[in-house]
Scaffold this active site. Structure first.
Site, mmCIF file in Angstrom:
data_model
loop_
_atom_site.group_PDB
_atom_site.id
_atom_site.type_symbol
_atom_site.label_atom_id
_atom_site.label_comp_id
_atom_site.label_asym_id
_atom_site.label_seq_id
_atom_site.Cartn_x
_atom_site.Cartn_y
_atom_site.Cartn_z
ATOM 1 N N GLU A 171 0.831 -1.215 0.000
ATOM 2 C CA GLU A 171 0.000 0.000 0.000
ATOM 3 C C GLU A 171 0.864 1.263 0.000
ATOM 4 O OE1 GLU A 171 -2.793 -0.528 3.250
ATOM 5 O OE2 GLU A 171 -4.140 -1.642 1.961
ATOM 6 N N GLU A 362 -5.445 -8.448 -1.169
ATOM 7 C CA GLU A 362 -6.134 -8.279 0.116
ATOM 8 C C GLU A 362 -7.585 -7.985 -0.161
ATOM 9 O OE1 GLU A 362 -4.724 -5.510 3.064
ATOM 10 O OE2 GLU A 362 -2.638 -5.955 2.595
#
Ligand code: BGP
Length: 467
Positions: A171, A362
């Site tokens: 991220e 995810e």
């Protein structure tokens, strides 16, 4: 006919700092997570404190064999996990790597291999060595590029025969929101200028590109990708102003992958730099390094948000990047708005933009689970989780029909672990329940939830049983 390709990589995802524990064992140094007992919104503690659940995590360090066996029982083809940088280089700037740390991951990868599970390894998942944060202010300092390069070279060399799928930074687009946990930047957020943040981002992007180059050289048959916090953004209302605001907000996230995929800064960055007085130090070598582009694009997906120029509307809760709530969507117990169709929309959007294979690394529902006993066996009836995952996977199948190339899907927190944003254990994602609680109590025993059997069936039918 199943929409999922035969070689689709079904699996789950975990991260070192959220599950391993053993924070000071076998030569491991401290990471920024070891002093962040309450999550990303708070200042770090001086020393690790007992209320920090990550210090023990779910004891994956000692129980990885049992856990990987359970993943294998569900039929996992892939396991996404991260290497704790501070297990390999305890301070980050050490001369020599820590052999015991290297051995641990050898053991983990061997265990995966035993069951035919492909490891997908994140080099840096919110766990910069604390020493690098304190001494160098993390990624603000150009020296981090060299330290990271050394770390990446070490693990590529060591695991070149065992790991064929890699990710650079988890991220990466979260750094301006969470400078310490995402970027290892020790200076308090309120004292950082936009220039500081964008210079740190530049260093990370160069380090990421250099890791790509090294990976291709050391492991020619490997694939290495970037990883972004994926969040589709809708205009709250269809005014032209809101459309433009939405475009701008999207670019704040695409900025990272645009560079990692294309190999150069996007033209829209120029205006943003000018209007914010951002002057980056970019060397000729950096420009060359950035040309090493990723093989695939991976992302997390939990929710969508809205944008509006109306400043009186308050932002809602979310996965670090919160936004204006969407009146048409329901939310999880943590206020993250649930939007399965948003995943199809996002997959199409990213694929249209890059034409690179995508990997959903995810996705999942954080919820409070109740452990019950059925016929003497402890379990959780997590129909809500099954519904969430089913609905998202149906949209993945739709995106495949749309023509999007998708390598795989790893559901987040396939075994309960410590949450990232709030550092608690009552927010559970797993197919496997871990008996550990926010007050630190619990036996650490593992129990299969109802979703465990559901996911096993989904994998063995290659998605045919989704509905
Ligand atoms: C992402 C992180 C993960 C993870 C997940 C869920 O931002 O990459 O590490 O934890 O979000 O968030 P949380 O654990 O706060 O529910």
């Amino acid at each position: 006919m199943s929409k999922f390709p035969k070689n689709f990589l079904w699996g789950g995802a975990i991260a070192a700092n959220q599950c391993e524990g053993a924070y000071n064992v076998d030569g491991k140094g401290l990471s920024v997570q070891d002093v962040a007992p309450k999550g990303w919104k708070y200042r770090p503690t001086e020393q690790p404190t007992e209320d920090n659940l990550k210090l023990i995590g779910i004891d994956f360090y000692n129980r990885y064999k049992e856990d990987i066996k359970l993943f294998a029982e569900m039929g996992f083809k892939v396991l996404r996990l991260s290497i704790a940088w501070s297990r390999i280089f305890p301070n980050g700037d050490d001369e020599q790597p820590n052999e015991l740390g290297l051995q641990f991951y050898d053991n983990v990868f061997d265990e995966c291999k035993k069951y035919g599970i492909e490891p997908l390894v994140t080099l840096s998942h919110y766990e910069t060595p604390l020493h690098l944060a304190k001494k160098y202010d993390g990624w603000r300092n150009r020296k981090l590029i060299d330290f990271f390069e050394k770390y990446a070279t070490t693990v590529f060399e060591r695991y070149k025969n065992k790991v064929k799928y890699w990710l650079t930074f988890n991220e990466i687009n979260s750094i301006s929101h969470a400078p310490l946990l995402s970027g290892g930047i020790y200076t308090p957020k309120e004292n950082l200028s936009k220039n500081d943040i964008f210079q740190a981002i530049h260093h990370e992007l160069v380090a990421s590109a250099r890791a790509v180059k090294l990976c291709h050289k050391i492991i020619p048959d490997a694939k290495i990708g970037c990883m972004i916090l994926g969040v589709p953004i809708y205009p709250l209302t269809p005014t032209p102003e809101n459309m433009l605001k939405t475009l701008q907000a999207e670019r704040e996230n695409y900025y990272f992958s645009d560079i990692q995929v294309r190999g150069y800064y996007p033209s829209y960055a120029n205006r943003m730099f000018e209007e914010n007085n951002i002057n980056l130090e970019i060397t000729d070598q950096d420009v060359e390094d950035l040309k090493n582009t990723v093989d695939f694009v991976s992302f997390s997906y939990y929710m969508s948000v809205c944008e509006s120029t109306d400043k009186s509307i308050e932002a809602g809760e979310g996965n670090i990047i919160g936004g204006v709530p969407n009146p048409y969507l329901e939310a999880s117990e943590w206020g993250w708005q649930i939007d399965p169709k948003g995943l199809r929309y996002y997959l199409n959007n990213v694929y249209d933009r890059y034409q690179k294979p995508l990997f959903i690394v995810e996705n999942g529902l954080g919820a409070v689970d109740e452990l019950i006993e059925v016929d003497g066996v402890k379990t959780v009836n997590d129909d809500y989780r099954i519904k969430y995952l089913n609905d998202h996977l149906v949209q993945v199948a739709e995106a495949i029909k749309d023509g999007v190339e998708i390598l795989g899907y790893t559901s987040w927190g396939c075994i309960d672990l410590v949450s990232f944003t709030t550092a608690e254990l009552r927010k559970r994602y797993g197919f496997i329940y871990v008996d550990r609680h926010d007050d630190g109590s619990g036996t650490l025993e593992r129990y299969k939830k109802k979703s465990f059997y559901w996911y096993k069936d989904i994998i063995s039918s290659n998605g045919e049983l989704l509905n």
